[in-house]
Scaffold this motif. Structure first.
Motif, PDB file in Angstrom:
ATOM      1  N   PRO A   1      15.390   3.716  13.836  1.00 44.28           N
ATOM      2  CA  PRO A   1      14.424   4.793  14.064  1.00 44.28           C
ATOM      3  C   PRO A   1      14.015   5.419  12.736  1.00 44.28           C
ATOM      4  CG  PRO A   1      16.410   5.069  15.403  1.00 44.28           C
ATOM      5  CD  PRO A   1      16.695   3.964  14.429  1.00 44.28           C
ATOM      6  N   ALA A   2      12.724   5.759  12.618  1.00 42.06           N
ATOM      7  CA  ALA A   2      12.182   6.269  11.349  1.00 42.06           C
ATOM      8  C   ALA A   2      13.003   7.443  10.806  1.00 42.06           C
ATOM      9  CB  ALA A   2      10.728   6.674  11.527  1.00 42.06           C
ATOM     10  N   LYS A   3      13.396   8.345  11.677  1.00 40.37           N
ATOM     11  CA  LYS A   3      14.115   9.546  11.224  1.00 40.37           C
ATOM     12  C   LYS A   3      15.455   9.190  10.593  1.00 40.37           C
ATOM     13  CE  LYS A   3      12.821  13.850  13.178  1.00 40.37           C
ATOM     14  NZ  LYS A   3      12.680  14.556  14.437  1.00 40.37           N
ATOM     15  N   GLU A   4      16.133   8.276  11.249  1.00 41.49           N
ATOM     16  CA  GLU A   4      17.448   7.848  10.770  1.00 41.49           C
ATOM     17  C   GLU A   4      17.303   7.189   9.395  1.00 41.49           C
ATOM     18  OE1 GLU A   4      20.509   4.570  12.253  1.00 41.49           O
ATOM     19  OE2 GLU A   4      19.647   5.752  13.882  1.00 41.49           O
ATOM     20  N   PHE A   5      16.253   6.387   9.287  1.00 39.42           N
ATOM     21  CA  PHE A   5      16.018   5.709   8.030  1.00 39.42           C
ATOM     22  C   PHE A   5      15.721   6.704   6.907  1.00 39.42           C
ATOM     23  CE2 PHE A   5      12.894   4.231   4.982  1.00 39.42           C
ATOM     24  CZ  PHE A   5      13.725   3.394   4.277  1.00 39.42           C
ATOM     25  N   GLU A   6      14.850   7.669   7.205  1.00 42.28           N
ATOM     26  CA  GLU A   6      14.489   8.641   6.169  1.00 42.28           C
ATOM     27  C   GLU A   6      15.710   9.452   5.716  1.00 42.28           C
ATOM     28  OE1 GLU A   6      11.130  10.614   7.949  1.00 42.28           O
ATOM     29  OE2 GLU A   6      10.037   8.716   7.768  1.00 42.28           O
ATOM     30  N   ALA A   7      16.564   9.797   6.674  1.00 43.94           N
ATOM     31  CA  ALA A   7      17.776  10.546   6.324  1.00 43.94           C
ATOM     32  C   ALA A   7      18.654   9.709   5.401  1.00 43.94           C
ATOM     33  CB  ALA A   7      18.536  10.924   7.596  1.00 43.94           C
ATOM     34  N   LYS A   8      18.781   8.430   5.715  1.00 46.07           N
ATOM     35  CA  LYS A   8      19.633   7.552   4.903  1.00 46.07           C
ATOM     36  C   LYS A   8      19.045   7.390   3.499  1.00 46.07           C
ATOM     37  CE  LYS A   8      23.012   5.407   6.178  1.00 46.07           C
ATOM     38  NZ  LYS A   8      24.408   5.872   6.073  1.00 46.07           N
ATOM     39  N   ALA A   9      17.733   7.174   3.427  1.00 45.34           N
ATOM     40  CA  ALA A   9      17.095   6.995   2.116  1.00 45.34           C
ATOM     41  C   ALA A   9      17.261   8.270   1.275  1.00 45.34           C
ATOM     42  CB  ALA A   9      15.613   6.642   2.291  1.00 45.34           C
ATOM     43  N   GLY A  10      17.200   9.434   1.926  1.00 44.54           N
ATOM     44  CA  GLY A  10      17.403  10.705   1.223  1.00 44.54           C
ATOM     45  C   GLY A  10      18.832  10.802   0.708  1.00 44.54           C
TER      46      GLY A  10
ATOM     47  N   ASN B   1       0.828  -1.183   0.000  1.00 40.71           N
ATOM     48  CA  ASN B   1       0.000   0.000   0.000  1.00 40.71           C
ATOM     49  C   ASN B   1       0.875   1.250   0.000  1.00 40.71           C
ATOM     50  OD1 ASN B   1      -1.648   2.096   0.603  1.00 40.71           O
ATOM     51  ND2 ASN B   1      -2.443   1.211   2.519  1.00 40.71           N
ATOM     52  N   LYS B   2       0.719   2.074  -1.038  1.00 40.81           N
ATOM     53  CA  LYS B   2       1.607   3.225  -1.192  1.00 40.81           C
ATOM     54  C   LYS B   2       1.417   4.258  -0.097  1.00 40.81           C
ATOM     55  CE  LYS B   2       2.848   3.026  -5.892  1.00 40.81           C
ATOM     56  NZ  LYS B   2       2.544   2.903  -7.184  1.00 40.81           N
ATOM     57  N   ASN B   3       0.227   4.251   0.509  1.00 40.83           N
ATOM     58  CA  ASN B   3      -0.037   5.274   1.512  1.00 40.83           C
ATOM     59  C   ASN B   3       0.417   4.841   2.909  1.00 40.83           C
ATOM     60  OD1 ASN B   3      -1.286   6.835  -0.449  1.00 40.83           O
ATOM     61  ND2 ASN B   3      -3.165   5.654  -0.231  1.00 40.83           N
ATOM     62  N   ALA B   4       0.842   3.614   3.002  1.00 39.49           N
ATOM     63  CA  ALA B   4       1.197   3.116   4.329  1.00 39.49           C
ATOM     64  C   ALA B   4       2.421   3.850   4.870  1.00 39.49           C
ATOM     65  CB  ALA B   4       1.501   1.622   4.249  1.00 39.49           C
ATOM     66  N   HIS B   5       2.484   3.967   6.149  1.00 36.46           N
ATOM     67  CA  HIS B   5       3.671   4.503   6.796  1.00 36.46           C
ATOM     68  C   HIS B   5       4.825   3.570   6.462  1.00 36.46           C
ATOM     69  CE1 HIS B   5       6.494   5.243  10.067  1.00 36.46           C
ATOM     70  NE2 HIS B   5       5.982   6.458  10.088  1.00 36.46           N
ATOM     71  N   PRO B   6       6.035   4.118   6.292  1.00 37.64           N
ATOM     72  CA  PRO B   6       7.160   3.254   5.916  1.00 37.64           C
ATOM     73  C   PRO B   6       7.316   2.040   6.824  1.00 37.64           C
ATOM     74  CG  PRO B   6       7.862   5.562   6.266  1.00 37.64           C
ATOM     75  CD  PRO B   6       6.381   5.532   6.305  1.00 37.64           C
ATOM     76  N   ARG B   7       6.948   2.194   8.072  1.00 38.08           N
ATOM     77  CA  ARG B   7       7.095   1.070   8.992  1.00 38.08           C
ATOM     78  C   ARG B   7       6.146  -0.077   8.666  1.00 38.08           C
ATOM     79  NH1 ARG B   7       9.350   2.354  14.115  1.00 38.08           N
ATOM     80  NH2 ARG B   7      10.157   4.456  14.087  1.00 38.08           N
TER      81      ARG B   7
END
Ligand code: HEC
Ligand code: HEC
Length: 278
Positions: free
Chosen positions: A96-105, A30-36
């Motif tokens: 942690p979500a923030k760490e993951f998002e930073a890495k993906a960016g 599901n594209k709208n799902a939270h990354p987790r």
């Protein structure tokens, strides 16, 4: 000899079940799902389905090419672990979500917006829509220095196992249009090679393993939309960059002999064709 291989491959194609586009998309998260929560129940189920078919299908495809039943072991070796991962919660512990998002960016600074790929000094491969099983194998291969690339080797080396797991599935849902730019006049020859192979040179059809629509499956990479300069460079340099640890052979051995048999012109044609596929 060529005829034997060709007929073997045709026999293989009769029995090998490549997923249709519909089957492969059935499990799309599901594209709208939270990354987790990216891996849905459907995704887990679909991965399990694919895994059950993995051994049989690959054995057949690979046996048609070389008397190396050995490879089947490598292909499905990671299967159990990933299966249990996808049937449980998607979020591996310790990211942690923030760490993951930073890495993906950070990945997108080289791999382009939405991981579409990017042409800088060297072409940066598209990761969007890439198969999680394949990405995971490549990140591990960079870490183990089985796949040689100074830039990506350093990037991958600092990733924790949990981050590798998380990043492997992250790009699957991204669907930007192909980067484009390949010579159009080569595409029809490329299309023929992709779907029929080069029987006279014992090159099997690419679609046997990469799928009819070039979406790949599991540990077989997606080629659709991959930058043509990148595909050309990889096929040209395969034996110098991939599978560099003789004590730890990997899936690169399946692709190696195929890359070696393609001429420069055939590589350019098939690269142009796949790079234009959505
Ligand atoms: C500084 C630039 C840079 C950054 C940042 C970067 N990459 Fe890469 N990546 C590359 C290059 C260059 C290649 C091509 C390597 C080659 O040609 O073998 C590559 C290749 C890859 C591949 C192999 C693709 C394929 O089709 O086989 C994967 C997977 C990958 N990168 C994942 C990542 C992830 C995940 C991140 C973020 C953690 C990331 N990369 C960040 C430059 C970068
Ligand atoms: C017998 C199965 C098989 C066939 C047939 C096959 N491939 Fe592959 N290919 C693979 C596997 C497996 C990999 C991944 C290797 C790895 O993990 O190191 C791969 C990887 C690749 C890659 C590298 C992708 C990337 O992102 O770096 C390219 C490019 C490629 N194949 C192109 C082709 C082309 C073009 C053909 C047809 C001429 C073809 N393949 C036929 C199994 C196959």
């Amino acid at each position: 000899m060529a005829i034997t291989l060709r007929s073997k491959l045709l026999a293989t194609l009769d029995t090998v079940q490549m997923p249709t586009k519909v089957e492969m998309r059935q499990g799309a998260p599901n594209k709208n799902a939270h990354p987790r929560q990216k891996v849905t129940y459907e995704e887990g189920r679909s991965l399990r389905y694919r895994r059950e078919n993995c051994g049989r299908r690959i054995m057949k495809a690979v046996k048609a090419l070389a008397p190396a039943a050995l490879f089947a072991v490598f292909f499905c070796a990671g299967a159990g672990a990933e299966d249990s991962k996808t049937s449980g919660p998607a979020q591996p512990p310790g990211v942690p979500a923030k760490e993951f998002e930073a890495k993906a960016g950070y990945c997108e600074t080289c791999h382009g917006l939405s991981a579409r790929g990017f042409i800088g000094t060297n072409p940066m491969p598209r990761l969007a829509g890439q198969q999680p099983g394949y990405i995971k194998n490549q990140l591990q291969a960079f870490i183990d220095r089985r796949r040689l690339n100074p830039v990506m080797g350093n990037v991958a080396h600092v990733l924790s196992p949990a981050m590798v797991d998380f990043l492997s599935t992250h790009f699957k849902d991204l669907d930007p249009p192909p980067y484009g730019g390949a010579p159009k006049d080569l595409m029809s020859e490329g299309e023929k090679i992709y779907h029929e192979g080069v029987p006279s040179a014992e090159v099997p059809a690419c679609e046997t393993c990469h799928g009819q629509d070039a979406y790949g499956m599991d540990q077989f990479p997606r080629l659709a939309g991959q930058l043509d300069g990148y595909v050309i460079a990889k096929l040209t340099n395969w034996s110098k960059e991939r599978g560099q640890d003789p004590n730890n052979p990997d899936n690169s051995q399946v692709m190696g002999p195929i890359a070696e048999k393609l001429t420069k012109e055939q590589i350019a044609a098939v690269a142009a064709y796949v790079s234009d596929l959505k």
